[in-house]
Design a protein around this motif. Structure first.
Motif, PDB file in Angstrom:
ATOM      1  N   THR A  67       5.352  46.430 101.488  1.00 62.33           N
ATOM      2  CA  THR A  67       5.870  47.075 101.005  1.00 62.33           C
ATOM      3  C   THR A  67       6.920  47.573 101.788  1.00 62.33           C
ATOM      4  N   SER A  87       9.181  41.993  97.641  1.00 67.16           N
ATOM      5  CA  SER A  87       8.027  41.462  96.622  1.00 67.16           C
ATOM      6  C   SER A  87       8.179  40.099  96.044  1.00 67.16           C
ATOM      7  N   ARG A 110      15.660  52.155  97.897  1.00 70.77           N
ATOM      8  CA  ARG A 110      14.869  50.811  98.232  1.00 70.77           C
ATOM      9  C   ARG A 110      14.256  50.434  97.494  1.00 70.77           C
ATOM     10  N   ASP A 119       8.179  50.145 103.893  1.00 76.49           N
ATOM     11  CA  ASP A 119       7.929  51.002 104.885  1.00 76.49           C
ATOM     12  C   ASP A 119       7.365  50.057 105.560  1.00 76.49           C
ATOM     13  N   GLN A 120       5.959  48.811 105.155  1.00 76.72           N
ATOM     14  CA  GLN A 120       5.354  48.326 105.872  1.00 76.72           C
ATOM     15  C   GLN A 120       6.394  47.016 106.146  1.00 76.72           C
ATOM     16  N   THR A 163      12.761  46.873  97.475  1.00 74.82           N
ATOM     17  CA  THR A 163      11.412  46.604  96.959  1.00 74.82           C
ATOM     18  C   THR A 163      11.316  45.433  96.335  1.00 74.82           C
TER      19      THR A 163
END
Length: 145
Positions: free
Chosen positions: A37, A30, A22, A39-40, A26
Protein backbone atom coordinates in the motif's frame (compact mmCIF):
# COMPACT_ATOMS: atom_id res chain seq x y z
CA UNK A 1 -14.66 35.30 0.78
CA UNK A 2 -18.10 33.67 1.15
CA UNK A 3 -18.59 29.91 0.71
CA UNK A 4 -21.93 28.34 -0.13
CA UNK A 5 -21.05 24.78 0.89
CA UNK A 6 -18.28 23.06 2.88
CA UNK A 7 -17.06 21.49 -0.37
CA UNK A 8 -16.26 24.91 -1.80
CA UNK A 9 -13.63 25.73 0.83
CA UNK A 10 -9.88 25.68 0.35
CA UNK A 11 -9.58 23.07 3.12
CA UNK A 12 -11.88 20.74 1.19
CA UNK A 13 -9.72 21.33 -1.90
CA UNK A 14 -6.61 20.35 0.08
CA UNK A 15 -8.31 17.10 1.15
CA UNK A 16 -9.45 16.45 -2.43
CA UNK A 17 -5.89 17.00 -3.67
CA UNK A 18 -4.45 14.59 -1.12
CA UNK A 19 -6.98 11.91 -2.06
CA UNK A 20 -6.28 12.36 -5.78
CA UNK A 21 -2.52 12.09 -5.17
CA UNK A 22 -2.94 8.96 -3.02
CA UNK A 23 -5.09 7.42 -5.76
CA UNK A 24 -2.38 8.15 -8.36
CA UNK A 25 0.28 6.71 -6.04
CA UNK A 26 -1.78 3.59 -5.33
CA UNK A 27 -2.30 2.94 -9.03
CA UNK A 28 1.36 3.40 -9.96
CA UNK A 29 2.74 1.46 -6.99
CA UNK A 30 0.36 -1.47 -7.47
CA UNK A 31 1.50 -1.83 -11.09
CA UNK A 32 5.05 -2.56 -9.84
CA UNK A 33 4.42 -4.13 -6.42
CA UNK A 34 0.83 -5.41 -6.20
CA UNK A 35 0.85 -6.32 -2.49
CA UNK A 36 2.05 -3.03 -1.00
CA UNK A 37 0.00 0.00 0.00
CA UNK A 38 0.98 3.66 -0.17
CA UNK A 39 1.40 3.76 3.62
CA UNK A 40 3.55 0.63 3.59
CA UNK A 41 5.72 2.06 0.81
CA UNK A 42 6.09 5.32 2.73
CA UNK A 43 7.13 3.43 5.86
CA UNK A 44 9.75 1.47 3.90
CA UNK A 45 11.18 4.68 2.47
CA UNK A 46 11.26 6.36 5.89
CA UNK A 47 12.92 3.33 7.50
CA UNK A 48 15.45 3.20 4.68
CA UNK A 49 16.52 6.76 5.51
CA UNK A 50 16.57 6.18 9.30
CA UNK A 51 15.83 2.83 10.90
CA UNK A 52 16.05 4.09 14.47
CA UNK A 53 12.51 5.50 14.66
CA UNK A 54 10.22 4.16 17.33
CA UNK A 55 6.82 2.84 16.38
CA UNK A 56 5.21 6.01 17.76
CA UNK A 57 7.58 8.25 15.76
CA UNK A 58 6.72 6.28 12.62
CA UNK A 59 3.02 6.73 13.38
CA UNK A 60 3.49 10.50 13.67
CA UNK A 61 5.49 10.66 10.43
CA UNK A 62 2.78 8.88 8.41
CA UNK A 63 -0.15 10.50 10.26
CA UNK A 64 -1.44 7.25 11.79
CA UNK A 65 -2.55 6.39 15.30
CA UNK A 66 -0.67 3.80 17.33
CA UNK A 67 -3.17 1.00 16.64
CA UNK A 68 -3.02 1.63 12.89
CA UNK A 69 0.79 1.67 12.75
CA UNK A 70 0.91 -1.54 14.77
CA UNK A 71 -1.47 -3.20 12.29
CA UNK A 72 0.44 -1.87 9.25
CA UNK A 73 3.80 -3.04 10.62
CA UNK A 74 2.36 -6.49 11.37
CA UNK A 75 1.07 -6.76 7.78
CA UNK A 76 4.46 -5.65 6.45
CA UNK A 77 6.18 -8.23 8.62
CA UNK A 78 3.79 -10.95 7.42
CA UNK A 79 4.55 -9.99 3.80
CA UNK A 80 8.28 -10.15 4.50
CA UNK A 81 9.14 -6.46 3.97
CA UNK A 82 10.30 -5.82 7.53
CA UNK A 83 11.40 -7.69 10.60
CA UNK A 84 10.55 -6.66 14.16
CA UNK A 85 12.72 -7.65 17.09
CA UNK A 86 11.97 -6.95 20.74
CA UNK A 87 14.55 -4.81 22.55
CA UNK A 88 16.20 -7.06 25.11
CA UNK A 89 16.71 -4.10 27.47
CA UNK A 90 13.16 -2.75 27.18
CA UNK A 91 10.49 -5.32 26.26
CA UNK A 92 8.05 -2.53 25.40
CA UNK A 93 10.24 -1.40 22.49
CA UNK A 94 10.95 -3.17 19.26
CA UNK A 95 13.42 -2.56 16.47
CA UNK A 96 12.13 -2.55 12.91
CA UNK A 97 14.55 -3.49 10.15
CA UNK A 98 14.06 -3.78 6.41
CA UNK A 99 14.47 -7.27 4.96
CA UNK A 100 16.05 -8.11 1.60
CA UNK A 101 12.54 -8.20 0.09
CA UNK A 102 11.95 -4.73 1.53
CA UNK A 103 15.21 -3.43 0.08
CA UNK A 104 14.27 -4.78 -3.36
CA UNK A 105 10.89 -3.09 -3.05
CA UNK A 106 12.57 0.24 -2.28
CA UNK A 107 14.63 -0.04 -5.46
CA UNK A 108 11.42 -0.60 -7.43
CA UNK A 109 9.63 2.23 -5.60
CA UNK A 110 12.22 4.96 -6.17
CA UNK A 111 11.34 5.60 -9.86
CA UNK A 112 7.60 5.31 -9.08
CA UNK A 113 7.87 7.96 -6.36
CA UNK A 114 9.69 10.26 -8.78
CA UNK A 115 7.01 9.63 -11.45
CA UNK A 116 4.22 10.35 -8.97
CA UNK A 117 5.80 13.61 -7.85
CA UNK A 118 6.61 14.82 -11.35
CA UNK A 119 3.08 13.96 -12.52
CA UNK A 120 1.44 15.75 -9.61
CA UNK A 121 3.65 18.85 -9.82
CA UNK A 122 3.68 19.17 -13.62
CA UNK A 123 3.34 22.80 -14.71
CA UNK A 124 3.96 24.22 -11.23
CA UNK A 125 6.91 26.59 -10.94
CA UNK A 126 9.49 26.57 -8.16
CA UNK A 127 8.15 29.94 -6.94
CA UNK A 128 4.60 28.54 -6.82
CA UNK A 129 5.80 25.49 -4.87
CA UNK A 130 7.56 27.70 -2.33
CA UNK A 131 4.47 29.87 -1.96
CA UNK A 132 2.21 26.82 -1.58
CA UNK A 133 4.53 25.26 0.99
CA UNK A 134 4.59 28.51 3.00
CA UNK A 135 0.79 28.81 2.89
CA UNK A 136 0.29 25.20 3.98
CA UNK A 137 2.74 25.71 6.86
CA UNK A 138 0.69 28.75 7.99
CA UNK A 139 -2.53 26.72 7.95
CA UNK A 140 -0.83 23.94 9.94
CA UNK A 141 0.48 26.46 12.49
CA UNK A 142 -2.99 27.99 12.81
CA UNK A 143 -4.41 24.54 13.60
CA UNK A 144 -1.70 23.51 16.04
CA UNK A 145 -1.86 24.46 19.67
Amino acid sequence: MEFKTPTSTVLYSIEETIKAYRKLCTKNISEVIPDITVDQALILIILNKNNSYTQMELADLVFKDYASITRILKLMENKGYIKKEIDTNDKRRSFVTITEKGKKAILLLDPIIELNRSTALKGITEAELIQLFDLLKKITQNCTY
